[in-house]
Design an enzyme around this catalytic site. Sequence first.
Site, PDB file in Angstrom:
ATOM      1  CE1 TYR A   1      -3.719   2.569   0.894  1.00 56.63           C
ATOM      2  CE2 TYR A   1      -2.373   3.121   2.591  1.00 56.63           C
ATOM      3  CZ  TYR A   1      -3.358   3.240   1.968  1.00 56.63           C
ATOM      4  OH  TYR A   1      -4.621   4.264   2.121  1.00 56.63           O
TER       5      TYR A   1
ATOM      6  CB  THR B   1       3.391   7.111   3.858  1.00 56.21           C
ATOM      7  OG1 THR B   1       2.232   6.914   4.662  1.00 56.21           O
ATOM      8  CG2 THR B   1       4.417   8.202   4.862  1.00 56.21           C
ATOM      9  CD  GLU B   2       3.813  11.483  -2.097  1.00 53.27           C
ATOM     10  OE1 GLU B   2       2.983  11.070  -3.147  1.00 53.27           O
ATOM     11  OE2 GLU B   2       4.167  12.653  -2.207  1.00 53.27           O
TER      12      GLU B   2
ATOM     13  N   GLY C   1       7.368  13.858   2.545  1.00 50.92           N
ATOM     14  CA  GLY C   1       7.158  15.035   2.752  1.00 50.92           C
ATOM     15  C   GLY C   1       5.627  15.169   3.093  1.00 50.92           C
TER      16      GLY C   1
ATOM     17  CB  ILE D   1       6.544   0.953   0.721  1.00 56.06           C
ATOM     18  CG1 ILE D   1       6.045   2.569   0.559  1.00 56.06           C
ATOM     19  CG2 ILE D   1       5.488   0.148   0.014  1.00 56.06           C
ATOM     20  CD1 ILE D   1       4.675   3.134   0.975  1.00 56.06           C
TER      21      ILE D   1
ATOM     22  N   GLY E   1     -10.614   0.016   7.521  1.00 57.29           N
ATOM     23  CA  GLY E   1     -10.468  -1.469   7.879  1.00 57.29           C
ATOM     24  C   GLY E   1      -9.227  -1.800   8.330  1.00 57.29           C
TER      25      GLY E   1
ATOM     26  N   GLY F   1      11.249  -8.091  34.618  1.00 60.14           N
ATOM     27  CA  GLY F   1      12.416  -7.544  35.119  1.00 60.14           C
ATOM     28  C   GLY F   1      13.433  -7.596  33.986  1.00 60.14           C
TER      29      GLY F   1
ATOM     30  CD  GLU G   1      -2.766   0.541   8.269  1.00 61.25           C
ATOM     31  OE1 GLU G   1      -3.101   1.536   7.449  1.00 61.25           O
ATOM     32  OE2 GLU G   1      -2.737  -0.466   8.018  1.00 61.25           O
TER      33      GLU G   1
ATOM     34  NE  ARG H   1     -11.956  16.925  10.537  1.00 59.27           N
ATOM     35  CZ  ARG H   1     -10.995  16.102  10.245  1.00 59.27           C
ATOM     36  NH1 ARG H   1     -11.347  14.839   9.938  1.00 59.27           N
ATOM     37  NH2 ARG H   1      -9.722  16.502  10.280  1.00 59.27           N
TER      38      ARG H   1
END
Length: 419
Positions: free
Chosen positions: A161, A164-165, A167, A195, A278, A377, A401, A413
């Site tokens: 999937y 994400t990049e 930046g 990734i 999901g 411990g 995610e 929101r």
Amino acid sequence: MAAARVLARGVRLGSYSIGRSRSLIFNTVQGRGIAACIDPSIGLTDEQKDFQKVAFDFAANEMAPHMAEWDLKEIFPVEAMRKAAQLGFGGIYVNPDVGGSGLSRLDTSIIFEALSTGCVSTTAYISIHNMCAWMIDTFGNNEQREKFCPDLCAMQKFASYCLTEPGSGSDAASLLTSATLQGDHYILNGSKAFISGGGDTDVYVVMCRTGGKGPKGISCLVVEKGTPGLSFGKKEKKVGWNSQPTRAVIFEDCAVPVINRLGAEGEGFSIAMKGLNGGRINIASCSLGAAHASVLLARDHMCVRKQFGETLSNSQFLQFKLAEMATKLVASRLLVRQAAVALQEGRPEAVSLCSMAKLFVTDECFSICNQALQIHGGYGYLKDYAVQQYVRDIRVHQILEGTNEVMRMIIARSLLTES
């Protein structure tokens, strides 16, 4: 029928002999010695209990004995995952006509919780793979479904999937990877970061910008490994999740056929977010499995470890800690299962509940595993003991995610817009 199909596949793997590999919970998941109050089968149907047992057995015998080695040597356990696919775990909530098991989101959560007791990192990758297969099954046309889904469900091919990049992490709608239409191809340029499976997988579900700024300019393309212009960065060194490789995915004038676009132009962000709803349940379920195992590991350690002339189980302070861990575990499981049902039924509160589940469960389950390590411990800090790997593997669940800070934004929101 779908559950029966999963079980039928499971029978072919044969009966398992239950060991005590690394003091894990394999004796308890067979119904011996598990505390009834934290039993993960409470409230399930007979069918759900059956495929939950298949998943627990697979975790105990095909994953847990290798968990430490996969982590230490950073092995991507392809053959083990293909065995899992024979049980129907390669496309759990994908439709049966393209090779999936056709199970519900609740069923999926039950399976991922059980599998993650054997190896969180591997199960988490399987959950991402399932999300990708579901996205193609749900938003692809018949040709796309028939081309990609059967191999993905059998795990003859693996998926990643790509949202994400470098930046754009939490601000996913600001992604910059561009796809310019030229004839019957899109020309991709840009890169994706962090990734899972990158470089080792075969199919990349990529969110890219085909239009203007913001979420409405984003489309979704399926990019196949071997496409000219597709390359990968170095393998990242990580704290946990070491049984799955993580790399940057790089596009340099990468030509992708228009027929590989899922949905219409501009629908990519919506597709990505629906996949993540999901995915948030899935990753919370993986945290549940780690926490469940850690509670039992802590309990067993308390019963044998002696300090000041008596076992730790006689310390009221540690008794209270164990009770809190068990309570958090059960509360977390109930929230995940409620969110899974809401998502399956398409209820309006599903997005908020998925976010609540991801926020609460990944935070609380990390706390459970961390407390289990503390109870061990100094032994808990040794790699000979499984509890430290659960701690390392689920720490990232609070980040991916959608970070838990973003989950708070989504929930707030929802509350404020409904006031």
